[in-house]
Design a protein around this motif. Sequence first.
Motif, PDB file in Angstrom:
ATOM      1  N   GLY A  71       2.213   0.009   0.393  1.00 19.39           N
ATOM      2  CA  GLY A  71       2.385   0.255  -0.915  1.00 19.39           C
ATOM      3  C   GLY A  71       0.971  -0.165  -1.546  1.00 19.39           C
ATOM      4  N   GLU A  72       0.544   0.256  -2.815  1.00 15.75           N
ATOM      5  CA  GLU A  72      -0.680   0.077  -3.687  1.00 15.75           C
ATOM      6  C   GLU A  72      -0.584  -1.342  -3.912  1.00 15.75           C
ATOM      7  OE1 GLU A  72      -0.556   2.252  -7.063  1.00 15.75           O
ATOM      8  OE2 GLU A  72      -1.415   4.103  -5.893  1.00 15.75           O
ATOM      9  N   HIS A  73       0.366  -2.236  -3.957  1.00 19.47           N
ATOM     10  CA  HIS A  73       0.315  -3.614  -4.415  1.00 19.47           C
ATOM     11  C   HIS A  73      -0.447  -4.445  -3.245  1.00 19.47           C
ATOM     12  CE1 HIS A  73       3.859  -3.131  -2.000  1.00 19.47           C
ATOM     13  NE2 HIS A  73       3.966  -4.391  -1.740  1.00 19.47           N
ATOM     14  N   LEU A  74      -0.512  -3.952  -2.160  1.00 15.88           N
ATOM     15  CA  LEU A  74      -1.103  -4.538  -0.957  1.00 15.88           C
ATOM     16  C   LEU A  74      -2.826  -4.029  -0.869  1.00 15.88           C
ATOM     17  CD1 LEU A  74       1.793  -3.869   1.682  1.00 15.88           C
ATOM     18  CD2 LEU A  74       1.172  -6.068   0.343  1.00 15.88           C
ATOM     19  N   TYR A  75      -3.214  -3.295  -1.849  1.00 16.10           N
ATOM     20  CA  TYR A  75      -4.549  -2.710  -1.873  1.00 16.10           C
ATOM     21  C   TYR A  75      -5.665  -3.799  -1.842  1.00 16.10           C
ATOM     22  CZ  TYR A  75      -3.753   2.449  -1.280  1.00 16.10           C
ATOM     23  OH  TYR A  75      -3.371   3.340  -0.944  1.00 16.10           O
ATOM     24  N   ASN A  76      -6.832  -3.508  -1.266  1.00 10.28           N
ATOM     25  CA  ASN A  76      -7.882  -4.289  -1.440  1.00 10.28           C
ATOM     26  C   ASN A  76      -8.892  -3.638  -2.543  1.00 10.28           C
ATOM     27  OD1 ASN A  76      -9.426  -2.297  -0.169  1.00 10.28           O
ATOM     28  ND2 ASN A  76      -9.072  -3.005   1.874  1.00 10.28           N
ATOM     29  N   PRO A  77     -10.002  -3.849  -2.895  1.00 14.19           N
ATOM     30  CA  PRO A  77     -10.861  -3.326  -3.836  1.00 14.19           C
ATOM     31  C   PRO A  77     -11.334  -1.763  -3.318  1.00 14.19           C
ATOM     32  CG  PRO A  77     -11.421  -5.561  -3.974  1.00 14.19           C
ATOM     33  CD  PRO A  77     -10.473  -5.228  -2.688  1.00 14.19           C
ATOM     34  N   LEU A  78     -11.269  -1.645  -2.072  1.00  8.48           N
ATOM     35  CA  LEU A  78     -11.695  -0.437  -1.581  1.00  8.48           C
ATOM     36  C   LEU A  78     -10.486   0.685  -1.570  1.00  8.48           C
ATOM     37  CD1 LEU A  78     -14.561  -1.503   0.698  1.00  8.48           C
ATOM     38  CD2 LEU A  78     -14.650  -0.723  -1.545  1.00  8.48           C
ATOM     39  N   GLY A  79      -9.324   0.415  -1.839  1.00 11.36           N
ATOM     40  CA  GLY A  79      -8.124   1.453  -1.881  1.00 11.36           C
ATOM     41  C   GLY A  79      -7.461   1.209  -0.619  1.00 11.36           C
ATOM     42  N   SER A  80      -7.363   0.403   0.153  1.00  7.82           N
ATOM     43  CA  SER A  80      -6.684   0.699   1.409  1.00  7.82           C
ATOM     44  C   SER A  80      -5.949  -0.799   1.442  1.00  7.82           C
ATOM     45  CB  SER A  80      -7.479   0.757   2.805  1.00  7.82           C
ATOM     46  OG  SER A  80      -8.238  -0.282   2.866  1.00  7.82           O
ATOM     47  N   VAL A  81      -4.716  -0.995   2.261  1.00  8.22           N
ATOM     48  CA  VAL A  81      -3.998  -1.971   2.407  1.00  8.22           C
ATOM     49  C   VAL A  81      -4.892  -3.250   3.175  1.00  8.22           C
ATOM     50  CG1 VAL A  81      -2.157  -3.055   3.827  1.00  8.22           C
ATOM     51  CG2 VAL A  81      -1.811  -0.990   2.827  1.00  8.22           C
ATOM     52  N   HIS A  82      -4.803  -4.379   2.475  1.00 10.27           N
ATOM     53  CA  HIS A  82      -5.711  -5.356   2.958  1.00 10.27           C
ATOM     54  C   HIS A  82      -5.482  -5.975   4.331  1.00 10.27           C
ATOM     55  CE1 HIS A  82      -7.459  -9.811   2.826  1.00 10.27           C
ATOM     56  NE2 HIS A  82      -8.117  -9.165   1.891  1.00 10.27           N
ATOM     57  N   GLY A  83      -6.505  -6.193   4.722  1.00  9.36           N
ATOM     58  CA  GLY A  83      -6.215  -6.560   6.143  1.00  9.36           C
ATOM     59  C   GLY A  83      -5.467  -7.872   6.347  1.00  9.36           C
ATOM     60  N   GLY A  84      -5.598  -8.943   5.437  1.00 12.96           N
ATOM     61  CA  GLY A  84      -4.787  -9.995   5.376  1.00 12.96           C
ATOM     62  C   GLY A  84      -3.017  -9.808   5.455  1.00 12.96           C
ATOM     63  N   TYR A  85      -2.800  -8.520   4.907  1.00 14.26           N
ATOM     64  CA  TYR A  85      -1.447  -7.985   4.980  1.00 14.26           C
ATOM     65  C   TYR A  85      -0.921  -7.979   6.499  1.00 14.26           C
ATOM     66  CZ  TYR A  85       3.063  -5.379   4.829  1.00 14.26           C
ATOM     67  OH  TYR A  85       4.213  -4.826   5.387  1.00 14.26           O
ATOM     68  N   LEU A  86      -1.938  -7.224   6.968  1.00 15.39           N
ATOM     69  CA  LEU A  86      -1.557  -6.954   8.442  1.00 15.39           C
ATOM     70  C   LEU A  86      -1.522  -8.264   9.490  1.00 15.39           C
ATOM     71  CD1 LEU A  86      -3.493  -3.440   8.789  1.00 15.39           C
ATOM     72  CD2 LEU A  86      -1.123  -3.685   9.239  1.00 15.39           C
ATOM     73  N   ALA A  87      -2.588  -9.085   9.010  1.00 13.40           N
ATOM     74  CA  ALA A  87      -2.759 -10.277  10.067  1.00 13.40           C
ATOM     75  C   ALA A  87      -1.491 -11.217   9.620  1.00 13.40           C
ATOM     76  CB  ALA A  87      -3.781 -11.065   9.392  1.00 13.40           C
ATOM     77  N   THR A  88      -1.121 -11.094   8.563  1.00 12.31           N
ATOM     78  CA  THR A  88       0.102 -12.139   8.234  1.00 12.31           C
ATOM     79  C   THR A  88       1.338 -11.499   8.883  1.00 12.31           C
ATOM     80  OG1 THR A  88      -0.813 -12.489   5.864  1.00 12.31           O
ATOM     81  CG2 THR A  88       1.596 -12.781   6.156  1.00 12.31           C
ATOM     82  N   ASN A 116      -7.224  -7.469  15.549  1.00 12.63           N
ATOM     83  CA  ASN A 116      -8.004  -6.335  15.658  1.00 12.63           C
ATOM     84  C   ASN A 116      -7.643  -5.228  14.865  1.00 12.63           C
ATOM     85  OD1 ASN A 116      -9.855  -7.015  17.913  1.00 12.63           O
ATOM     86  ND2 ASN A 116      -8.065  -7.756  18.528  1.00 12.63           N
ATOM     87  N   LEU A 117      -8.362  -4.898  13.683  1.00 16.11           N
ATOM     88  CA  LEU A 117      -7.639  -4.076  12.933  1.00 16.11           C
ATOM     89  C   LEU A 117      -8.419  -2.580  13.259  1.00 16.11           C
ATOM     90  CD1 LEU A 117      -8.241  -5.805   9.645  1.00 16.11           C
ATOM     91  CD2 LEU A 117      -6.156  -5.410  10.765  1.00 16.11           C
ATOM     92  N   VAL A 118      -7.606  -1.699  13.841  1.00 16.03           N
ATOM     93  CA  VAL A 118      -8.118  -0.194  14.504  1.00 16.03           C
ATOM     94  C   VAL A 118      -8.035   0.908  13.512  1.00 16.03           C
ATOM     95  CG1 VAL A 118      -7.536  -1.203  16.766  1.00 16.03           C
ATOM     96  CG2 VAL A 118      -6.050   0.240  15.659  1.00 16.03           C
ATOM     97  N   ARG A 119      -7.412   0.884  12.564  1.00 10.83           N
ATOM     98  CA  ARG A 119      -7.467   1.881  11.589  1.00 10.83           C
ATOM     99  C   ARG A 119      -6.937   1.673  10.071  1.00 10.83           C
ATOM    100  NH1 ARG A 119      -4.711   4.868  15.206  1.00 10.83           N
ATOM    101  NH2 ARG A 119      -6.153   6.604  14.999  1.00 10.83           N
ATOM    102  N   PRO A 120      -7.568   2.362   8.925  1.00  6.90           N
ATOM    103  CA  PRO A 120      -6.952   1.832   7.705  1.00  6.90           C
ATOM    104  C   PRO A 120      -5.561   2.126   7.541  1.00  6.90           C
ATOM    105  CG  PRO A 120      -8.369   3.912   7.729  1.00  6.90           C
ATOM    106  CD  PRO A 120      -8.436   3.438   9.013  1.00  6.90           C
ATOM    107  N   VAL A 121      -4.912   1.285   6.613  1.00  5.92           N
ATOM    108  CA  VAL A 121      -3.542   1.650   6.150  1.00  5.92           C
ATOM    109  C   VAL A 121      -3.423   1.940   4.656  1.00  5.92           C
ATOM    110  CG1 VAL A 121      -1.307   0.637   5.918  1.00  5.92           C
ATOM    111  CG2 VAL A 121      -2.634   0.215   7.942  1.00  5.92           C
ATOM    112  N   ALA A 158      -3.245  -1.825  14.303  1.00  7.78           N
ATOM    113  CA  ALA A 158      -3.669  -3.093  14.438  1.00  7.78           C
ATOM    114  C   ALA A 158      -3.013  -3.645  15.661  1.00  7.78           C
ATOM    115  CB  ALA A 158      -3.434  -4.143  13.418  1.00  7.78           C
ATOM    116  N   HIS A 159      -3.838  -4.844  16.368  1.00  5.26           N
ATOM    117  CA  HIS A 159      -3.219  -5.594  17.583  1.00  5.26           C
ATOM    118  C   HIS A 159      -3.756  -6.940  17.479  1.00  5.26           C
ATOM    119  CE1 HIS A 159      -6.608  -4.929  20.138  1.00  5.26           C
ATOM    120  NE2 HIS A 159      -6.789  -3.845  19.889  1.00  5.26           N
ATOM    121  N   ALA A 160      -3.029  -7.942  17.975  1.00  9.84           N
ATOM    122  CA  ALA A 160      -3.348  -9.271  17.888  1.00  9.84           C
ATOM    123  C   ALA A 160      -2.576 -10.085  19.169  1.00  9.84           C
ATOM    124  CB  ALA A 160      -2.827 -10.204  16.670  1.00  9.84           C
TER     125      ALA A 160
END
Length: 170
Positions: A71-88, A116-121, A158-160
């Motif tokens: 959702g948009e509530h997870l967006y970073n300033p560039l308009g995609s889901v923040h990588g920190g959400y995926l890391a968490t 490893n973030l492999v494509r934007p969300v 993503a994968h980790a």
Amino acid sequence: MTTTPQTRPTISRTHSWVSPTVPADVAELSGLEFLERLVDGRIAPPPITGTLGFRLTHVERGVAVFVGETGEHLYNPLGSVHGGYLATLLDSALGCAVMTELPPGKAYTTAQLGVNLVRPVFADTGPLRCEARTLHVGRTIATAEAQVVGEGDGKLYAHATTTCAVFPMR
């Protein structure tokens, strides 16, 4: 034309949670037993799952599966889901996979997390499925790996991997 925060509509999101408590018999439960109680609702989920919009949906020995909403509530300033959400999301699934193999009286903490973030969300990506599997669980160290895949499109996002420290529960 430049838009400013004042010219865009304000959207709000609220959530509620049950105050976290550790069950009195936690030291008597294996990690798998504890997580099974979490999945079936006998133990309240941790507040972070409501804050970020993901949940533990399945556990078995060596495996933990989470589903997360985008959702948009997870967006970073560039308009995609923040990588920190995926890391968490990944860190949560990885830790729970390790926990499924711990005997009563043992706990863990993340010592290392490689993401490893492999494509934007994006908000319209839809639900994400994060499945983690243990690779090694020893007396003091455990390792696991996980993947985040779109439930609708089947794409890898993503994968980790993780290394967790295993120690006696207080």
